[in-house]
Design a protein around this motif. Structure first.
Motif, PDB file in Angstrom:
ATOM      1  N   VAL A   1       0.801  -1.186  -0.007  1.00  0.00           N
ATOM      2  CA  VAL A   1      -0.105   0.141   0.027  1.00  0.00           C
ATOM      3  C   VAL A   1       0.852   1.330   0.044  1.00  0.00           C
ATOM      4  CG1 VAL A   1      -1.670   1.331   1.246  1.00  0.00           C
ATOM      5  CG2 VAL A   1      -1.895  -1.168   1.106  1.00  0.00           C
TER       6      VAL A   1
ATOM      7  N   TYR B   1       2.147   1.580  -3.653  1.00  0.00           N
ATOM      8  CA  TYR B   1       1.255   1.732  -4.805  1.00  0.00           C
ATOM      9  C   TYR B   1       0.246   2.917  -4.446  1.00  0.00           C
ATOM     10  CZ  TYR B   1       2.976  -2.318  -6.889  1.00  0.00           C
ATOM     11  OH  TYR B   1       4.004  -3.383  -7.172  1.00  0.00           O
ATOM     12  N   LYS B   2       0.304   3.312  -2.974  1.00  0.00           N
ATOM     13  CA  LYS B   2      -0.660   4.490  -2.589  1.00  0.00           C
ATOM     14  C   LYS B   2      -2.272   4.226  -3.296  1.00  0.00           C
ATOM     15  CE  LYS B   2       3.025   7.702  -2.352  1.00  0.00           C
ATOM     16  NZ  LYS B   2       3.080   7.851  -0.862  1.00  0.00           N
ATOM     17  N   HIS B   3      -2.427   3.060  -2.981  1.00  0.00           N
ATOM     18  CA  HIS B   3      -3.952   2.498  -3.413  1.00  0.00           C
ATOM     19  C   HIS B   3      -4.190   1.435  -2.881  1.00  0.00           C
ATOM     20  CE1 HIS B   3      -7.351   2.005  -5.978  1.00  0.00           C
ATOM     21  NE2 HIS B   3      -7.430   3.398  -6.319  1.00  0.00           N
TER      22      HIS B   3
ATOM     23  N   GLU C   1      -6.875  -0.973  -3.613  1.00  0.00           N
ATOM     24  CA  GLU C   1      -7.247  -1.878  -4.687  1.00  0.00           C
ATOM     25  C   GLU C   1      -5.892  -2.251  -5.395  1.00  0.00           C
ATOM     26  OE1 GLU C   1     -10.381  -2.220  -8.367  1.00  0.00           O
ATOM     27  OE2 GLU C   1     -10.168  -0.146  -7.086  1.00  0.00           O
TER      28      GLU C   1
ATOM     29  N   GLN D   1      -9.274  -6.944  -1.818  1.00  0.00           N
ATOM     30  CA  GLN D   1      -9.139  -5.630  -1.085  1.00  0.00           C
ATOM     31  C   GLN D   1      -9.841  -5.603   0.174  1.00  0.00           C
ATOM     32  OE1 GLN D   1     -10.756  -2.101  -3.323  1.00  0.00           O
ATOM     33  NE2 GLN D   1     -10.549  -0.789  -1.415  1.00  0.00           N
TER      34      GLN D   1
ATOM     35  N   ARG E   1      -6.504   7.066   5.461  1.00  0.00           N
ATOM     36  CA  ARG E   1      -7.462   6.604   4.489  1.00  0.00           C
ATOM     37  C   ARG E   1      -8.143   7.753   3.976  1.00  0.00           C
ATOM     38  NH1 ARG E   1      -6.184   2.530   7.768  1.00  0.00           N
ATOM     39  NH2 ARG E   1      -6.325   0.438   7.124  1.00  0.00           N
TER      40      ARG E   1
ATOM     41  N   LYS F   1      -6.415  10.833  -0.841  1.00  0.00           N
ATOM     42  CA  LYS F   1      -6.614  10.511  -2.060  1.00  0.00           C
ATOM     43  C   LYS F   1      -5.380  11.011  -2.864  1.00  0.00           C
ATOM     44  CE  LYS F   1     -10.247   7.959  -1.069  1.00  0.00           C
ATOM     45  NZ  LYS F   1     -10.093   6.441  -1.023  1.00  0.00           N
ATOM     46  N   PRO F   2      -4.512  10.127  -3.144  1.00  0.00           N
ATOM     47  CA  PRO F   2      -4.100   8.969  -2.966  1.00  0.00           C
ATOM     48  C   PRO F   2      -3.931   8.638  -1.431  1.00  0.00           C
ATOM     49  CG  PRO F   2      -2.262   9.704  -3.914  1.00  0.00           C
ATOM     50  CD  PRO F   2      -3.461  10.738  -4.168  1.00  0.00           C
TER      51      PRO F   2
END
Length: 313
Positions: free
Chosen positions: A12, A15-17, A19, A29, A50, A53-54
């Protein structure tokens, strides 16, 4: 707390995401998110914000992440050590070589070396010395081939060979032997910033844009030795080249090369690894393969010559 949770957190962070990280980890996920939440609950610290975004690391999460990288690196070393003990040479080997060495050294040994380890996936990249140092410390690559010494306490160096420099002048044919003092009157074309060979040549002849301006109204800094050679030819200029870069010169081009009288300028080429590197068998085989294939290509250098260091102090 387990290794899988560490891997999910690292994914995470990379990839900073959530999903995309779950996809890369081959899980759902929801499973990834749940596992990370359990880890956060166990240590009492939120790793990710959380709401952003990202997704981004919290301040505390950044500190935790660095420690998780250290732990996972140690676990990976343990796996590699056990495979080494059992004689299993498998997996991946990431090898990075600086651009002023790679095109001339790799063809001499790489195919033979790779044939010794049919179950090993070898990935080779060209990168600068600075990039190689950073990636070795982050354990993103396994071995580097660079100009040494670097004198980096986190890295272990193994000398391979000494490589002399030759003077290349396309404007006129020179004596086959020149003194280093000859360079003080030359406008040399150099590699661009970031290449240690630029620093080495500058160290040798004190040649830089402030003290030694070209007669041309532009300053060309090559990104590769091939580009450097091509531009020197077109401009009828001069430069210094490492010996291996001249092995495939035509007879015509070789007429414009001059060797240096003593003290001969040279650079030392070596392998560098992280000081905790455990793939000893691969490292020893790589060293032997290179030395066996290169030693007969190089002339003997008097040790009283001038070694060109990759980084100026």
């Amino acid at each position: 707390m387990n290794i899988q949770q560490f891997q999910y957190i690292l994914a995470v962070a990379k990839y900073k995401h959530f999903e995309l990280a779950a996809e890369k980890c081959c899980i759902s996920q929801s499973t990834l998110s749940t596992m990370i939440s359990k880890f956060e609950d166990e240590i009492g610290v939120k790793i990710f914000d959380r709401k952003k975004k990202p997704v981004d690391l919290t301040l505390e999460g950044s500190l935790i992440l660095e420690q998780l990288k250290v732990i996972t690196n140690h676990i990976e070393q343990l796996h590699e050590l056990t495979k080494e003990i059992k004689g299993e040479i498998t997996g991946h080997l990431n090898l990075s070589v600086i651009p002023t060495i790679a095109p001339f050294l790799l063809p001499l040994f790489l195919q033979e070396f790779a044939s010794q380890f049919s179950n090993l996936n070898i990935v080779v990249k060209e990168e600068t010395t600075d990039e190689i140092q950073k990636k070795l410390k982050l354990r993103e690559i396994d071995i580097g081939i660079v100009s040494i010494p670097l004198n980096d306490k986190d890295l272990y160096e193994i000398k391979l060979y000494d490589e002399p420099f030759l003077f290349y002048n396309t404007k006129k044919k020179l004596n086959k032997k020149l003194s280093v003092n000859h360079l003080k009157n030359e406008n040399l074309y150099l590699m661009e910033e970031g290449h240690c060979m630029r620093t080495q040549v500058s160290e040798l002849c004190n040649n830089n844009s402030k003290k030694n301006k070209s007669s041309l109204n532009f300053d060309y800094k090559a990104g590769s030795i091939d580009s450097l050679i091509r531009f020197v030819k077109v401009s009828q200029a001069s430069t210094l080249l490492p010996y291996l870069a001249t092995l495939n010169f035509t007879k015509h081009d070789a007429c414009h090369l001059s060797h240096f009288t003593s003290p001969i300028p040279y650079r030392t080429i070596g392998l560098i690894v992280h000081r905790h590197f455990v793939k000893k068998k691969i490292l020893n085989s790589l060293q032997k393969s290179i030395m066996d294939n290169v030693s007969h290509q190089l002339p003997t250098i008097e040790l009283k010559g001038k070694i060109l260091h990759p980084v100026l102090s």
